[in-house]
Design a protein around this motif. Structure first.
Motif, PDB file in Angstrom:
ATOM      1  N   GLN A 111       0.818  -1.211   0.000  1.00  0.00           N
ATOM      2  CA  GLN A 111       0.000   0.000   0.000  1.00  0.00           C
ATOM      3  C   GLN A 111       0.851   1.260   0.000  1.00  0.00           C
ATOM      4  O   GLN A 111       0.486   2.268  -0.615  1.00  0.00           O
ATOM      5  CB  GLN A 111      -0.940  -0.011   1.205  1.00  0.00           C
ATOM      6  CG  GLN A 111      -2.049  -1.045   1.110  1.00  0.00           C
ATOM      7  CD  GLN A 111      -2.908  -1.103   2.352  1.00  0.00           C
ATOM      8  OE1 GLN A 111      -2.449  -0.783   3.454  1.00  0.00           O
ATOM      9  NE2 GLN A 111      -4.150  -1.515   2.200  1.00  0.00           N
ATOM     10  N   THR A 123      -4.456   3.632  -6.976  1.00  0.00           N
ATOM     11  CA  THR A 123      -5.606   2.739  -7.039  1.00  0.00           C
ATOM     12  C   THR A 123      -5.745   2.085  -8.403  1.00  0.00           C
ATOM     13  O   THR A 123      -5.867   0.865  -8.523  1.00  0.00           O
ATOM     14  CB  THR A 123      -6.893   3.500  -6.704  1.00  0.00           C
ATOM     15  OG1 THR A 123      -6.751   4.113  -5.426  1.00  0.00           O
ATOM     16  CG2 THR A 123      -8.076   2.546  -6.685  1.00  0.00           C
ATOM     17  N   SER A 135      -5.633  -5.152  -6.347  1.00  0.00           N
ATOM     18  CA  SER A 135      -6.378  -4.661  -5.188  1.00  0.00           C
ATOM     19  C   SER A 135      -7.441  -5.644  -4.735  1.00  0.00           C
ATOM     20  O   SER A 135      -7.773  -5.704  -3.549  1.00  0.00           O
ATOM     21  CB  SER A 135      -7.013  -3.305  -5.508  1.00  0.00           C
ATOM     22  OG  SER A 135      -7.896  -3.419  -6.598  1.00  0.00           O
ATOM     23  N   ASN A 139      -7.153  -6.371  -0.734  1.00  0.00           N
ATOM     24  CA  ASN A 139      -8.209  -5.913   0.172  1.00  0.00           C
ATOM     25  C   ASN A 139      -9.019  -7.038   0.798  1.00  0.00           C
ATOM     26  O   ASN A 139      -9.948  -6.774   1.566  1.00  0.00           O
ATOM     27  CB  ASN A 139      -9.158  -4.969  -0.586  1.00  0.00           C
ATOM     28  CG  ASN A 139      -8.452  -3.695  -1.018  1.00  0.00           C
ATOM     29  OD1 ASN A 139      -7.528  -3.235  -0.361  1.00  0.00           O
ATOM     30  ND2 ASN A 139      -8.880  -3.134  -2.150  1.00  0.00           N
TER      31      ASN A 139
END
Length: 257
Positions: A111, A123, A135, A139
């Motif tokens: 991150q 992102t 991602s 996540n």
């Protein structure tokens, strides 16, 4: 940046190892009670992309020597490798505290890493095929819930394989103690019958404290192996001196939510 440094120091301790070639970690203005200089992350460790294989990223400086020693001590405290005949341990579900801390540090490193030097918005970069870790994987909760710890003696390695499909995409490998070369080769396509010679294997040099992330194409379309027999561990024209090597592999079981 400060949050990342604090996190990894809390997990594995501040580095106190002196290194002639690691000046980037030294902060002369910071000193402890005894007046000795401390080593902390002067900048984020850098990532290397393996250009021939999509979904394969290497961070050589993930853990400092002191942090590696702390991690090894935590592993030995489990009592897994007290008998030389036992060189592998597996855990599923609730992982040891040190493994959860390691997972958190991996997530935070990704991150905080700068995907695009021209932009602080990472992102969109994380969703591409060439990103460090997609991602959708980064996540998920938990990030990993299965670990394998291996202790290899000189000459011991792993045969070419693709990890079982019972595990999701996204695998992290932390390498400790001895350097080694891991070779990647494409999964054979049975439809191709006229190929006279196999494609060359792609070597990846794993140094102590390095972190290797495997996802996407690298996860499913490439086999990986470590042949530590004499003559196979060559890097820059020199054969690597074989020592004991410890590795930690973190994965996530399918349908584990």
């Amino acid at each position: 940046m400060d949050d990342y440094k604090k996190l990894i120091e809390e997990a594995f301790g501040e580095s106190s190892e002196d290194s002639d070639d690691d000046d980037r970690l030294r902060q002369p203005e910071d000193s402890n009670i005894s007046g000795e200089s401390e080593l902390v992350f002067g900048k984020l460790p850098e990532w290397e992309r393996i250009s021939e294989i999509k979904g394969l990223s290497l961070c050589r400086d993930f853990l400092t020597p002191h942090q590696q020693s702390t991690l090894l001590a935590s592993i030995l405290q489990q009592g897994w490798f007290t008998d030389s005949s036992h060189n592998q341990a597996m855990r599923f579900g609730d992982l040891p505290a040190w493994a959860n801390e390691l997972s958190t540090c991996i997530r935070e490193l990704i991150q905080y890493s700068n995907y695009d030097p021209e932009s602080t918005d990472i992102t969109s970069e994380m969703d591409g095929q060439d990103c460090i870790f997609p991602s959708t994987l980064l996540n998920r909760e938990p990030l990993f819930n299965q670990l394998i710890a291996n202790s290899y003696q000189p000459g011991e390695g792993i045969c070419a394989h693709v990890d079982l499909m019972r595990f999701e995409d996204g695998i992290a490998l932390v390498s400790l103690e001895s350097s080694c070369v891991m070779h990647f080769s494409r999964v054979e396509n049975e439809a191709v019958t006229d190929r006279k010679q196999p494609e060359p294997k792609i070597p990846v040099y794993l140094t102590p404290g390095s972190l290797l992330l495997i996802s996407g194409e690298a996860r499913y379309q490439w086999k990986h192996e470590i042949n530590r027999k004499p003559g196979f561990q060559i890097w820059d024209g020199l054969e690597i001196v074989q020592k004991r090597r410890t590795s930690i592999t973190l994965r996530r079981l399918c349908n584990s939510e």
